[in-house]
Design an enzyme around this catalytic site. Structure first.
Site, PDB file in Angstrom:
ATOM      1  N   CYS A 172     -13.872  -3.291 -11.841  1.00 16.74           N
ATOM      2  CA  CYS A 172     -13.919  -4.220 -10.714  1.00 16.74           C
ATOM      3  C   CYS A 172     -15.138  -5.151 -10.868  1.00 16.74           C
ATOM      4  O   CYS A 172     -15.179  -5.959 -11.785  1.00 16.74           O
ATOM      5  CB  CYS A 172     -13.932  -3.437  -9.401  1.00 16.74           C
ATOM      6  SG  CYS A 172     -13.858  -4.440  -7.909  1.00 16.74           S
ATOM      7  N   ASP A 229      -2.095  -6.431  -8.785  1.00 20.54           N
ATOM      8  CA  ASP A 229      -3.431  -6.670  -8.227  1.00 20.54           C
ATOM      9  C   ASP A 229      -3.397  -7.940  -7.383  1.00 20.54           C
ATOM     10  O   ASP A 229      -3.225  -9.044  -7.902  1.00 20.54           O
ATOM     11  CB  ASP A 229      -4.448  -6.814  -9.357  1.00 20.54           C
ATOM     12  CG  ASP A 229      -5.888  -6.763  -8.889  1.00 20.54           C
ATOM     13  OD1 ASP A 229      -6.155  -7.167  -7.740  1.00 20.54           O
ATOM     14  OD2 ASP A 229      -6.742  -6.313  -9.667  1.00 20.54           O
ATOM     15  N   HIS A 261      -4.975  -3.077  -8.202  1.00 18.41           N
ATOM     16  CA  HIS A 261      -6.405  -3.006  -8.462  1.00 18.41           C
ATOM     17  C   HIS A 261      -6.860  -1.540  -8.468  1.00 18.41           C
ATOM     18  O   HIS A 261      -6.263  -0.684  -7.833  1.00 18.41           O
ATOM     19  CB  HIS A 261      -7.149  -3.787  -7.381  1.00 18.41           C
ATOM     20  CG  HIS A 261      -8.563  -4.122  -7.746  1.00 18.41           C
ATOM     21  ND1 HIS A 261      -8.874  -5.043  -8.723  1.00 18.41           N
ATOM     22  CD2 HIS A 261      -9.749  -3.650  -7.276  1.00 18.41           C
ATOM     23  CE1 HIS A 261     -10.181  -5.144  -8.828  1.00 18.41           C
ATOM     24  NE2 HIS A 261     -10.737  -4.300  -7.962  1.00 18.41           N
TER      25      HIS A 261
END
Length: 293
Positions: A172, A229, A261
């Site tokens: 991330c 995502d 994600h």
């Protein structure tokens, strides 16, 4: 490349009770517990890697008078080790990130996960993601992160690491940093960026983004992303791919059709076991292919 049985044998699943009080997961120590904003923790899917045969724990690296905590894991008593930087999500260096470091250490790496938010605040203290981003993450300058990582690499070189075999991986927020640090430090031999942001408007603290440095990038980066995502569009991946094609880094993407994600985060509801395991094996193979082993 390890098969699934080898992976399961290496890290083993923790069989924590679903009834564990979530507050027991919230700690302030580096490499322990989880941030409040990361809740709920999915105890039934968490992976736990032991420290048998390892030297593991927190070391302090001083950067311009600031002590930066770094979770370190490595094979006990070994030197001349390949080095991997493990860069956290917005939640800081919590138990999952420390576990990833131990997974690398079990495979012979000196793994280092620095707490890069130490000057701006403690990620574990914020009750939700919005406040955490506003009060801590958005205040972290890229230049500060690059400097901290340079210091961590120097520490590795002085403490048993072979920085001629240097890799980086991140998740991330840390996925974006994986791209950025690889452009900053040409000594990085390989990187694996897990669902890190690729495009964005320039700001004083983040004047460039991965798409801006792609054409000049030399380090080969493996991008591990999810088709579902909602925060990282396929258009941005296409933009990044086009920008990379103008350079020579031989970077590539693997996009997982069934993942969104944070599909590697085994402690969160977003975890997709099959894709996380496949991504991990691809990461290891990528490092090996590029001489970081």
């Amino acid at each position: 490349m390890q098969n699934q049985q080898d992976f399961d044998s290496l890290v083993g699943k923790s069989k924590l009770s679903d009834g564990v009080d979530r507050r027991t997961f919230i700690q302030t120590a580096v490499g322990v517990g989880f941030a409040a904003a990361a809740m709920p923790v999915m105890a039934q899917t968490m992976i736990k890697t032991d420290t048998v045969g390892l030297t593991a724990g927190v070391v302090m690296v001083e950067v311009n008078g600031q002590k930066v905590p770094v979770y370190r894991a490595q094979p006990e008593g070994k030197t001349n080790l390949p080095v991997v930087l493990v860069i956290s999500e917005i939640f800081g260096v919590h138990e999952h990130i420390a576990d990833v470091a131990r997974r690398f250490a079990k495979l012979g790496y000196l793994a280092l996960a620095p707490e890069l938010f130490v000057r701006q605040g403690d990620p574990s203290k914020y009750p939700n993601i919005g406040e955490l981003i506003k009060e801590v993450v958005s205040k972290v300058p890229d230049a500060q992160v690059m400097s901290d990582l340079d210091a961590v690499v120097a520490w590795a070189k002085a403490n048993g690491g072979n920085t001629n075999k240097l890799a980086i991986t991140g998740f991330c927020w840390g996925g974006r940093i994986t791209w950025m640090y690889s452009a900053h430090n040409p000594n990085v031999k390989a990187g694996a960026a897990w669902y890190g942001r690729l495009v964005g408007d320039p700001t004083p603290l983040s004047p460039t983004n991965p798409v801006d440095i792609a054409a000049g990038l030399k380090t080969p980066i493996l991008g591990l992303y999810g088709l579902k995502d909602t925060g990282i569009s396929q258009e941005s991946i296409a933009q990044m791919t086009a920008a990379l094609s103008k350079g020579s880094s031989k970077s590539t993407f693997k996009v997982y059709a069934d993942s969104g994600h944070a599909f590697h985060a085994d402690y969160r509801p977003s975890y997709v076991e099959a894709d996380a395991k496949d991504g991990w094996m691809r990461c290891l193979a990528w490092f090996k292919e590029n001489g970081v082993v």
